[in-house]
Design a protein around this motif. Structure first.
Motif, PDB file in Angstrom:
ATOM      1  N   LEU A   1       0.822  -1.201   0.000  1.00 12.92           N
ATOM      2  CA  LEU A   1       0.000   0.000   0.000  1.00 12.92           C
ATOM      3  C   LEU A   1       0.859   1.255   0.000  1.00 12.92           C
TER       4      LEU A   1
ATOM      5  N   PRO B   1       1.493   5.218   1.209  1.00  8.51           N
ATOM      6  CA  PRO B   1       1.254   5.824   2.520  1.00  8.51           C
ATOM      7  C   PRO B   1      -0.203   6.287   2.700  1.00  8.51           C
TER       8      PRO B   1
ATOM      9  N   GLU C   1      -2.895   4.987   1.311  1.00 13.22           N
ATOM     10  CA  GLU C   1      -3.711   3.783   1.476  1.00 13.22           C
ATOM     11  C   GLU C   1      -3.517   3.177   2.862  1.00 13.22           C
ATOM     12  N   GLN C   2      -2.301   3.273   3.400  1.00 15.45           N
ATOM     13  CA  GLN C   2      -2.032   2.755   4.739  1.00 15.45           C
ATOM     14  C   GLN C   2      -2.906   3.453   5.777  1.00 15.45           C
ATOM     15  N   GLU C   3      -3.145   4.732   5.600  1.00 16.68           N
ATOM     16  CA  GLU C   3      -3.989   5.477   6.533  1.00 16.68           C
ATOM     17  C   GLU C   3      -5.422   4.955   6.531  1.00 16.68           C
TER      18      GLU C   3
ATOM     19  N   ALA D   1      -6.252   1.891   6.398  1.00 14.84           N
ATOM     20  CA  ALA D   1      -6.292   0.601   7.094  1.00 14.84           C
ATOM     21  C   ALA D   1      -6.673   0.762   8.560  1.00 14.84           C
ATOM     22  N   TYR D   2      -6.333   1.890   9.180  1.00 16.31           N
ATOM     23  CA  TYR D   2      -6.620   2.083  10.597  1.00 16.31           C
ATOM     24  C   TYR D   2      -8.119   2.038  10.911  1.00 16.31           C
TER      25      TYR D   2
ATOM     26  N   LEU E   1       1.523  -2.807  10.041  1.00 18.02           N
ATOM     27  CA  LEU E   1       2.004  -2.401   8.718  1.00 18.02           C
ATOM     28  C   LEU E   1       3.467  -2.788   8.625  1.00 18.02           C
TER      29      LEU E   1
ATOM     30  N   ARG F   1       6.310   1.787   1.122  1.00 16.98           N
ATOM     31  CA  ARG F   1       5.149   0.961   0.792  1.00 16.98           C
ATOM     32  C   ARG F   1       5.130  -0.235   1.736  1.00 16.98           C
ATOM     33  N   LYS F   2       3.968  -0.506   2.302  1.00 15.54           N
ATOM     34  CA  LYS F   2       3.850  -1.560   3.298  1.00 15.54           C
ATOM     35  C   LYS F   2       2.600  -2.391   3.058  1.00 15.54           C
TER      36      LYS F   2
ATOM     37  N   ALA G   1      -0.611  -4.225   4.837  1.00 14.69           N
ATOM     38  CA  ALA G   1      -1.443  -4.161   6.039  1.00 14.69           C
ATOM     39  C   ALA G   1      -1.809  -5.583   6.435  1.00 14.69           C
TER      40      ALA G   1
END
Length: 98
Positions: free
Chosen positions: A36, A38, A40-42, A44-45, A57, A66-67, A69
């Motif tokens: 994902l 950054p 898109e990572q937000e 996930a929360y 992550l 890029r990480k 989730a």
């Protein structure tokens, strides 16, 4: 038009992450996304919070941009012991002279 496309892309990413979190909550198994951005990572929360599952992550190394989730219903220590963990270390060595 570009803003509308971006909003639709974000909505789709949030829906996919929500589906992963719901699957984890339902089955008790670890679920994970693809890599994902950054932004898109937000997203996930809130997906993890809504389903009351843990979120990790991980990009495979410290400070990765890029990480993936990971949604877990168990302790974080179980994550890398899970056989479906999608990140593997590789060692590449050249043939011939070293």
């Amino acid at each position: 038009m570009k803003a509308q496309h971006q909003a639709e892309k974000e909505r789709l990413a949030a829906a996919k992450l929500s589906d992963k979190a719901k699957a984890c909550a339902r089955s008790g198994r670890i679920t994970y996304s693809s890599f994902l951005s950054p932004a898109e990572q937000e997203l996930a929360y809130p997906a993890a919070q809504a389903e009351r599952v843990l979120l990790v992550l991980d990009g495979g190394y410290d400070d990765a941009e890029r990480k993936i989730a990971f949604f877990l219903s168990c302790e974080v220590e179980a994550l890398r012991e899970d056989e479906t963990y999608p990140i593997r270390a590789l060692r590449v060595t050249p043939r011939g002279k070293t």
